[in-house]
Design a protein around this motif. Structure first.
Motif, PDB file in Angstrom:
ATOM      1  N   SER A   1     -17.953  24.805   9.277  1.00 34.79           N
ATOM      2  CA  SER A   1     -18.794  24.449  10.423  1.00 34.79           C
ATOM      3  C   SER A   1     -18.247  25.080  11.694  1.00 34.79           C
ATOM      4  CB  SER A   1     -18.921  22.938  10.572  1.00 34.79           C
ATOM      5  OG  SER A   1     -17.682  22.363  10.888  1.00 34.79           O
TER       6      SER A   1
ATOM      7  N   LEU B   1     -15.124  22.202   4.666  1.00 34.64           N
ATOM      8  CA  LEU B   1     -16.365  21.942   5.402  1.00 34.64           C
ATOM      9  C   LEU B   1     -16.147  22.021   6.901  1.00 34.64           C
ATOM     10  CD1 LEU B   1     -17.832  19.062   3.231  1.00 34.64           C
ATOM     11  CD2 LEU B   1     -18.725  21.391   3.451  1.00 34.64           C
TER      12      LEU B   1
ATOM     13  N   ASP C   1     -12.721  21.159   0.075  1.00 33.39           N
ATOM     14  CA  ASP C   1     -13.494  19.961   0.363  1.00 33.39           C
ATOM     15  C   ASP C   1     -13.624  19.685   1.854  1.00 33.39           C
ATOM     16  OD1 ASP C   1     -14.068  19.704  -2.336  1.00 33.39           O
ATOM     17  OD2 ASP C   1     -12.222  18.625  -2.711  1.00 33.39           O
ATOM     18  N   SER C   2     -13.144  18.552   2.374  1.00 34.71           N
ATOM     19  CA  SER C   2     -13.416  18.196   3.776  1.00 34.71           C
ATOM     20  C   SER C   2     -12.808  19.209   4.742  1.00 34.71           C
ATOM     21  CB  SER C   2     -12.930  16.782   4.088  1.00 34.71           C
ATOM     22  OG  SER C   2     -11.542  16.668   3.877  1.00 34.71           O
TER      23      SER C   2
ATOM     24  N   VAL D   1     -15.882  22.434  -2.588  1.00 35.41           N
ATOM     25  CA  VAL D   1     -16.244  23.331  -1.497  1.00 35.41           C
ATOM     26  C   VAL D   1     -14.965  24.032  -1.081  1.00 35.41           C
ATOM     27  CG1 VAL D   1     -17.128  23.491   0.862  1.00 35.41           C
ATOM     28  CG2 VAL D   1     -18.051  21.771  -0.701  1.00 35.41           C
TER      29      VAL D   1
END
Length: 80
Positions: free
Chosen positions: A68, A64, A60-61, A43
């Motif tokens: 958001s 994300l 990735d995290s 991602v």
């Protein structure tokens, strides 16, 4: 040349990931380490400056969390 050879080049004719990464790095004026981060991530979130130049890549995290945050800000803007 055979159709399959055009669609699926053999390993010997494929550019190596380092050549591809270097070309991407040079084309988009970003650090090679950012290209490697993007290649390894599943991602991705890109931040651009006012001229459309990539200024940050998150994977990735972190991506994300960034996405958001952007969605929350967009939702808040649509309500007001």
């Amino acid at each position: 040349m055979e159709y399959n050879a055009l669609i699926k080049p053999s390993e010997s004719t494929k550019p190596t990931p380092s050549i591809i990464g270097t070309a991407i790095s040079q084309a988009f004026l970003i650090e090679r380490t950012d290209v490697e981060l993007a290649q390894a991530g599943k991602v991705l979130a890109f931040d651009f400056d006012e001229h459309g130049q990539i200024i940050q890549i998150e994977a990735d995290s972190a991506a994300l969390a960034h996405l958001s945050h952007v969605k929350s800000a967009a939702a808040a803007d649509s309500v007001s």
